[in-house]
Structure formats: structure tokens, C-alpha cells
Design a protein around this motif. Structure first.
Motif, short mmCIF file in Angstrom:
data_model
loop_
_atom_site.label_atom_id
_atom_site.label_comp_id
_atom_site.label_asym_id
_atom_site.label_seq_id
_atom_site.Cartn_x
_atom_site.Cartn_y
_atom_site.Cartn_z
N HIS A 298 -5.28 8.61 3.70
CA HIS A 298 -4.99 7.35 3.00
C HIS A 298 -6.26 6.67 2.51
O HIS A 298 -6.21 5.51 2.07
CB HIS A 298 -4.21 6.42 3.93
N CYS B 135 0.84 -1.21 0.00
CA CYS B 135 0.00 0.00 0.00
C CYS B 135 0.87 1.25 0.00
O CYS B 135 0.62 2.21 -0.75
CB CYS B 135 -0.92 0.00 1.21
N ILE C 236 -4.19 3.36 -2.24
CA ILE C 236 -3.97 2.67 -0.96
C ILE C 236 -5.23 1.95 -0.52
O ILE C 236 -5.21 0.75 -0.20
CB ILE C 236 -3.49 3.67 0.11
N HIS D 61 -6.18 -1.07 -2.85
CA HIS D 61 -5.37 -2.27 -2.67
C HIS D 61 -5.67 -2.95 -1.34
O HIS D 61 -5.81 -4.18 -1.28
CB HIS D 61 -3.88 -1.93 -2.76
N ALA D 62 -5.77 -2.16 -0.28
CA ALA D 62 -6.06 -2.74 1.03
C ALA D 62 -7.39 -3.47 1.02
O ALA D 62 -7.50 -4.61 1.49
CB ALA D 62 -6.05 -1.65 2.10
N ILE E 121 -2.80 -0.14 8.12
CA ILE E 121 -3.67 -1.16 7.55
C ILE E 121 -4.08 -2.15 8.64
O ILE E 121 -3.22 -2.73 9.30
CB ILE E 121 -2.95 -1.90 6.39
#
Length: 289
Positions: free
Chosen positions: A223, A170, A191, A194-195, A245
Motif C-alpha cells: 500500500h 484510501c 493510497i 492520499h494518506a 492508516i
């Protein structure tokens, strides 16, 4: 402040303004007129500022390289803090967190469900299976740099390893979005995408920040933002990207006891990596990692 085209440029390059920042400043003005959020000149670093943050960043990197061999089963976080303090002084720096708004230590060490701002203690020992974030901020010759890394202690579960890996992915994806005339929101978009695709959540309430002349400056870096939103990325901006995350919920809470330690609301693990980056005319330069 306006500069004549033949005046020496405000950035300290030594060039005439017309050969240096005129084009950039005019482009910023056009974006502002269109209603976009743009940085003011005080947020853009001079040549001397960039050099200063770069030198500070080299020491911040060295500190994280140095401490890595000591992140082992059984060590107290207090010992890690003391080692960071001594090494910082040896390098000619000052630990920026020590005494900052009452923070009592030279480094933040956050273990497992602690998202950030974990306070080192003689009572806290690392143990086999822990994932640990070590966040170092250094002042060198008045300039600040800030970065953090994750460490795995001993044999870590595959679930926790994957969380650490995705958090790093990320961060790297966010850094790839740093380019002149992009937007801060571009970073947040990749970010969170993808997370979420990997089954994780992103902490919403804590973000990156400008850094250089003080520990926390504008802009604030979300983010979880959307592409095309937020502040315009302009050469000379320096800020951190530091996504947190979570394996479970994105919700967090801050300890009432110490006022600093942030943990996940559901007790699930969290992972974070951080870099200090500079927007350049060509793209991005990483100043601390």
C-alpha cells in the motif's frame, strides 16, 4: 502448458482458446519479455474459481452486515466472535481464521491502536469512543473471501472519525486503480499519496494478498508502492486491498505474548478497511467488502 488455438480454453469458458485467452496470454508474454513482473497461469482464476470466490464473498458480506448491529458499548469481543462463528455455520461456511497457523478465533477484532489480528477475548469489552476493525475471512465450498470494515462505538472523537473516513477513502481510491494492464504499484501510489496529504501514515510491512483457493496467495499487495511498479494486473487476478492508516508513525510491532496482535509503535490509533477484488477485462469487480 501450451494450448492449441482450437483447443478448449484453459479458463473453463467452453470457448476455443483462440476466441478466449489467446490475446491475453500473448499480451502477458510481451510484458514478460520486456522485464515486467507478470502473473503465472496458476495465479489467474478460472470461470469456476471466480464463481466460487464470488459465492464465498456474498457470505462474507452478509456476515459483516449481520455483526454490525452488535458492535455496541459493553459487548465483549468474545461474544462478537461467537456470533460470527454461529452465523458462518448457518450460512454453510467455515471461519477461515479459526485454527489457521494456530490463530484461536473465528474473526480478527482490532480496537484503536491495534492495527490488525486482534484476538477476541472475554476480557475485552468495547467502550464508548472506540474505533473497531472487524476482519472476516470465509471458506464456502472450498473457496475463500476476505474483507473488513471499521465501526465507531458510541460518541467517537472527530479526530478518530476523520481517521476512519480517510482510511475508507484510501481503500476506494486504491480500488479505482484496478484495471487490466495496470500495475499493483498504481494502487499503492494513490493510497500513500492520499494518506500523506491528509496527515497520516501507511503501514509498510503488512499488505493485501491474493485470495481464493487459500487464505493467503500471491501476489502481495503493497500500500506504499510506486505507480508503474509491481505485478501486471491481468484479468482473472483476485486479491485484497486493505490499507492500514495510522494517525501517528507507520511503525508497528507484533505482540511477543500471543504472536498475532499488531499494534502501532507509538500507541496512536489505526484504521483499516478491506475488499476482495477481481481484475476483469473491463476493470474491476468487488467480490467482498
Amino acid at each position: 502448458m501450451k494450448f492449441g488455438r482450437n483447443n478448449t480454453c484453459w479458463c473453463g469458458s467452453g470457448q476455443k482458446y483462440k476466441h478466449c485467452h489467446t490475446e491475453i496470454d500473448e499480451k502477458i508474454k510481451l510484458y514478460r519479455m520486456k522485464g515486467y513482473e507478470v502473473p503465472n497461469r496458476t495465479q489467474l482464476k478460472t470461470i469456476a474459481d471466480i464463481h466460487g470466490v464470488r459465492e464465498s464473498g456474498l457470505r462474507n458480506i452478509e456476515l459483516l452486515d449481520y455483526i454490525s448491529e452488535f458492535v455496541v458499548d459493553g459487548i465483549t469481543t468474545e461474544e462478537l466472535d461467537q456470533r460470527i462463528y454461529q452465523k458462518t455455520i448457518e450460512l454453510g461456511g467455515i471461519p477461515a481464521t479459526l485454527g489457521y497457523e494456530g490463530y484461536p478465533k473465528s474473526v480478527c477484532i482490532s480496537i484503536n491502536e491495534v492495527v490488525c489480528h486482534g484476538i477476541p477475548s472475554e476480557q475485552i469489552r468495547l467502550k464508548n469512543g472506540d474505533i473497531v476493525n472487524i476482519d472476516v475471512t470465509t471458506i464456502y465450498n472450498r473457496y475463500y473471501s476476505d474483507s473488513s470494515r471499521m465501526f465507531c462505538v458510541g460518541k467517537v472523537s472527530n479526530e478518530r472519525k476523520r481517521l476512519v473516513e480517510v482510511a475508507k477513502e484510501c481503500l476506494d481510491l486504491g480500488v479505482e486503480q484496478v484495471r487490466p494492464w495496470g500495475f499493483l504499484g498504481d494502487i499503492g501510489q494513490v493510497i500513500k499519496d492520499h494518506a500523506h496529504a491528509c496527515g497520516y501514515s501507511v503501514v509498510r510491512d503488512i499488505g493485501g494478498h491474493g485470495v481464493g483457493l487459500s487464505i493467503h496467495e500471491e501476489p502481495w499487495v503493497s500500500h506504499v508502492a510506486s505507480a508503474g511498479t509491481g505485478m501486471l494486473l491481468v484479468p482473472g487476478l483476485i486479491f485484497t486491498i486493505e490499507p492500514m492508516i495510522n494517525m501517528g508513525s507507520a511503525n508497528v510491532h507484533t505482540s511477543r505474548r500471543d504472536g498475532w496482535t499488531v499494534t502501532t509503535a507509538d500507541g496512536q490509533p489505526s484504521a483499516q478497511w478491506e475488499k476482495t477484488v477481481l481484475v476483469t477485462k473491463m476493470g474491476v469487480e468487488i467480490l467482498a467488502y
